[in-house]
Design a protein around this motif. Structure first.
Motif, short mmCIF file in Angstrom:
data_model
loop_
_atom_site.label_atom_id
_atom_site.label_comp_id
_atom_site.label_asym_id
_atom_site.label_seq_id
_atom_site.Cartn_x
_atom_site.Cartn_y
_atom_site.Cartn_z
N LEU A 157 0.82 -1.20 0.00
CA LEU A 157 0.00 0.00 0.00
C LEU A 157 0.86 1.26 0.00
O LEU A 157 0.43 2.31 -0.44
CB LEU A 157 -0.93 -0.01 1.22
CG LEU A 157 -2.20 0.84 1.11
CD1 LEU A 157 -3.05 0.35 -0.04
CD2 LEU A 157 -2.99 0.78 2.41
N LEU A 158 2.10 1.13 0.48
CA LEU A 158 3.03 2.26 0.46
C LEU A 158 3.26 2.74 -0.97
O LEU A 158 3.20 3.95 -1.24
CB LEU A 158 4.36 1.84 1.09
CG LEU A 158 5.54 2.82 0.91
CD1 LEU A 158 5.23 4.14 1.59
CD2 LEU A 158 6.83 2.22 1.46
N ALA A 159 3.53 1.81 -1.89
CA ALA A 159 3.76 2.20 -3.29
C ALA A 159 2.55 2.89 -3.88
O ALA A 159 2.67 3.92 -4.57
CB ALA A 159 4.13 0.97 -4.12
N ALA A 160 1.36 2.35 -3.61
CA ALA A 160 0.14 2.96 -4.12
C ALA A 160 -0.05 4.36 -3.58
O ALA A 160 -0.36 5.30 -4.31
CB ALA A 160 -1.08 2.09 -3.78
N THR A 161 0.16 4.54 -2.27
CA THR A 161 -0.01 5.86 -1.65
C THR A 161 0.96 6.86 -2.26
O THR A 161 0.59 8.00 -2.58
CB THR A 161 0.22 5.76 -0.13
OG1 THR A 161 -0.72 4.84 0.44
CG2 THR A 161 0.04 7.11 0.53
N LEU A 162 2.22 6.47 -2.42
CA LEU A 162 3.22 7.38 -2.98
C LEU A 162 2.90 7.73 -4.44
O LEU A 162 3.05 8.89 -4.86
CB LEU A 162 4.61 6.76 -2.89
CG LEU A 162 5.17 6.57 -1.47
CD1 LEU A 162 6.54 5.90 -1.52
CD2 LEU A 162 5.26 7.92 -0.75
N LEU A 163 2.45 6.75 -5.21
CA LEU A 163 2.11 7.02 -6.61
C LEU A 163 0.90 7.94 -6.72
O LEU A 163 0.86 8.82 -7.58
CB LEU A 163 1.85 5.70 -7.35
CG LEU A 163 3.10 4.87 -7.67
CD1 LEU A 163 2.72 3.46 -8.10
CD2 LEU A 163 3.94 5.56 -8.74
N PHE A 164 -0.08 7.75 -5.83
CA PHE A 164 -1.22 8.66 -5.81
C PHE A 164 -0.77 10.08 -5.45
O PHE A 164 -1.29 11.07 -5.97
CB PHE A 164 -2.28 8.18 -4.84
CG PHE A 164 -3.20 7.13 -5.40
CD1 PHE A 164 -3.91 7.36 -6.57
CD2 PHE A 164 -3.36 5.91 -4.76
CE1 PHE A 164 -4.76 6.40 -7.09
CE2 PHE A 164 -4.21 4.94 -5.27
CZ PHE A 164 -4.91 5.18 -6.45
N CYS A 165 0.20 10.18 -4.55
CA CYS A 165 0.72 11.51 -4.19
C CYS A 165 1.40 12.17 -5.38
O CYS A 165 1.23 13.37 -5.62
CB CYS A 165 1.70 11.39 -3.02
SG CYS A 165 0.92 11.05 -1.42
N VAL A 166 2.18 11.39 -6.14
CA VAL A 166 2.84 11.93 -7.34
C VAL A 166 1.80 12.37 -8.36
O VAL A 166 1.92 13.44 -8.97
CB VAL A 166 3.80 10.89 -7.95
CG1 VAL A 166 4.33 11.37 -9.30
CG2 VAL A 166 4.96 10.62 -6.99
N ALA A 167 0.77 11.54 -8.56
CA ALA A 167 -0.31 11.91 -9.49
C ALA A 167 -1.01 13.17 -9.01
O ALA A 167 -1.37 14.04 -9.81
CB ALA A 167 -1.30 10.76 -9.62
N GLY A 168 -1.21 13.29 -7.69
CA GLY A 168 -1.83 14.49 -7.14
C GLY A 168 -0.99 15.72 -7.35
O GLY A 168 -1.50 16.81 -7.67
N ILE A 169 0.33 15.59 -7.18
CA ILE A 169 1.23 16.72 -7.44
C ILE A 169 1.13 17.15 -8.89
O ILE A 169 1.03 18.34 -9.21
CB ILE A 169 2.68 16.33 -7.07
CG1 ILE A 169 2.82 16.19 -5.55
CG2 ILE A 169 3.67 17.37 -7.60
CD1 ILE A 169 4.16 15.64 -5.11
N SER A 170 1.15 16.18 -9.80
CA SER A 170 1.07 16.49 -11.23
C SER A 170 -0.25 17.17 -11.57
O SER A 170 -0.29 18.17 -12.29
CB SER A 170 1.21 15.20 -12.06
OG SER A 170 2.45 14.59 -11.82
N GLY A 171 -1.35 16.62 -11.03
CA GLY A 171 -2.65 17.19 -11.32
C GLY A 171 -2.76 18.62 -10.81
O GLY A 171 -3.30 19.49 -11.50
N GLN A 172 -2.24 18.88 -9.63
CA GLN A 172 -2.38 20.21 -9.07
C GLN A 172 -1.42 21.22 -9.68
O GLN A 172 -1.69 22.41 -9.68
CB GLN A 172 -2.25 20.15 -7.55
CG GLN A 172 -3.41 19.39 -6.94
CD GLN A 172 -3.57 19.62 -5.45
OE1 GLN A 172 -3.46 20.73 -4.97
NE2 GLN A 172 -3.85 18.55 -4.73
N ILE A 173 -0.29 20.73 -10.22
CA ILE A 173 0.55 21.63 -11.02
C ILE A 173 -0.26 22.17 -12.20
O ILE A 173 -0.26 23.37 -12.49
CB ILE A 173 1.82 20.91 -11.52
CG1 ILE A 173 2.82 20.74 -10.36
CG2 ILE A 173 2.47 21.69 -12.67
CD1 ILE A 173 4.04 19.94 -10.74
#
Length: 448
Positions: free
Chosen positions: A242-258
């Protein structure tokens, strides 16, 4: 048999979706209004702002959202989603009024940061409630409809700016952000229900059962008090795979909010630099948000049918391609409007789909915490976009660079979303006593 089957005509989830929609409209308004008033701020001689300082001040609210989303996303699982949503809206509305009256650029920035603390709590709470009150087959769609309020707020900001900005100035436009105190809060107090999962977790079984029967939804399973997942929701998100999933969602969130915050803040100024008038640049801002509303409602249907992963990746990709084409500077005006609408779908729309992906990926009891973490960390991208956009504008680079540089975030977003491991594989690999204790049942589970 589901407990909800004992009720012949349960209430529709539409009431909850609509209330959360209304709550999120003013969140979207706050996002877009800063971009709309940025040219006016730059012309306000008493403060003497430059593009760099305007970008920095714009990022203060996002910094507040970073802390607000992480903190409030957790508090919704502890104190209740209804109470936190109402408190968040009241807090940011008061701060919007103070921001409008700020006597100096310094206090303006302080109030922007504090308003961000409240704004950060609205989105994860609204998403969590919407998903919980929606049938499994309609969760992505209902979330998209609810979250379209974000873009409706952006459309409202653009339209009001076109009509009122010359007359009331940037202070009047910000003051409109305080209207939820009288237009939204009374309805939330009267009609917004609490989360059944929260009530079950607090042992308020009778209240939860009444809501379940009233709305025809599944009864959440009760986790034993004191289990590791009950005590440590954050630890659950970082357990095993679940760590990998959480981190990848965070990266996707950073990209989306940029993409979301960078373009909604700086698009008017970028269009002005590309030789469009202020009125035309605000019309482009309106088009971005219209494209987001239409596009994400259509794509959410596909997400419910085919899964949110591929649809979200396509959304990110479409925004990147459209931005590169806009940067060529050779497109006719009609084509430019189409591309701007695609960018709206692929930026705001991708972020909405990411949020829906997170909400349907994580189990009920940690859903708001997961949304708070991914949205909060995603604010890093928003801060970088707003402050970095000011540097980009000040650098006076060419039109191609001004637009296509944002496509980098879209590429990263595509990669992050596609790399998220399947939810069933992740849950099977999570150690016993963590996710297992908070997972949602396949069917309604009786609660003693």
């Amino acid at each position: 048999m589901s407990l909800s089957s004992t009720q012949a005509k349960p209430r529709s989830a539409a009431a909850v979706v609509f209330l959360c929609f209304v709550a999120i409209v003013f969140d979207g308004y706050d996002l877009v209004i800063y971009g709309a008033i940025t040219p006016a701020l730059l012309k306000y001689e008493p403060w003497g702002l430059t593009p760099v300082t305007a970008g920095a001040i714009g990022s203060y609210a996002l910094a507040g959202m970073f802390f607000g989303a992480i903190l409030v996303g957790y508090l919704t699982d502890v104190l209740g989603r209804r109470k936190v949503l109402i408190g968040s809206i009241a807090f940011f509305s008061v701060l919007m009024l103070l921001t409008a009256a700020a006597p100096s650029a310094e206090l303006f920035g302080v109030f922007r940061f504090l308003s961000g603390l409240g704004l950060g709590g609205v989105i994860p709470t609204a998403i969590a409630l919407t998903v919980e009150y929606s049938a499994a087959a309609k969760r992505n769609f209902n979330n998209a409809v609810m979250f379209s309020g974000y873009s409706v707020g952006g459309v409202l900001a653009a339209l009001l700016s076109l009509a009122l900005l010359p007359a009331v100035g940037f202070r009047g436009m910000l003051a409109i952000g305080g209207l939820p105190l009288v237009l939204v809060l009374p309805f939330l107090f009267k009609f917004l229900p609490e989360s059944p999962a929260f009530l079950v977790g607090k042992g308020r079984i009778a209240e939860a059962r009444a809501l379940v029967e009233r709305y025809g939804i599944e009864m959440p399973a009760a986790a034993a008090p004191g289990t590791p997942a009950e005590r440590n929701r954050f630890r659950t998100l970082f357990a095993g795979r679940l760590l990998a999933a959480t981190l990848l969602f965070c990266v996707a969130g950073i990209s989306g909010q940029i993409l979301v915050y960078g373009l909604n803040t700086w698009l008017p100024q970028l269009m002005i630099l590309a030789k469009y008038s202020l009125a035309s640049s605000l019309t482009f801002l309106l088009t971005v948000n219209v494209g987001a509303v239409v596009g994400v409602i259509l794509s959410s249907r596909l997400a419910d049918r085919f899964g949110p992963q591929r649809v979200t990746a396509v959304s990110f990709a479409s925004s990147g391609i459209a931005l590169v084409l806009m940067g060529t500077g050779v497109m006719p005006i009609v084509v430019m409007y189409v591309l701007v609408a695609v960018v709206g779908f692929g930026s705001v729309g991708a972020q909405i789909l990411v949020n829906g992906f997170v909400a349907t990926y994580f189990p009920n009891r940690v859903r708001a915490t997961a949304l708070g973490v991914t949205l909060g960390v995603g604010r890093i991208g928003a801060v970088l976009a707003i402050s970095g956009g000011g540097v980009l504008v000040a650098a006076a680079l060419g039109t191609f660079v001004n637009f296509s540089v944002w496509a980098i975030a879209a590429v990263v977003g595509v990669a992050a979303v596609l790399l998220v491991p399947p939810a069933d594989r992740v849950r099977a690999a999570v150690p016993a006593g963590t996710l297992k204790d908070v997972d949602e049942p396949e069917a309604s589970a009786p609660v003693p």
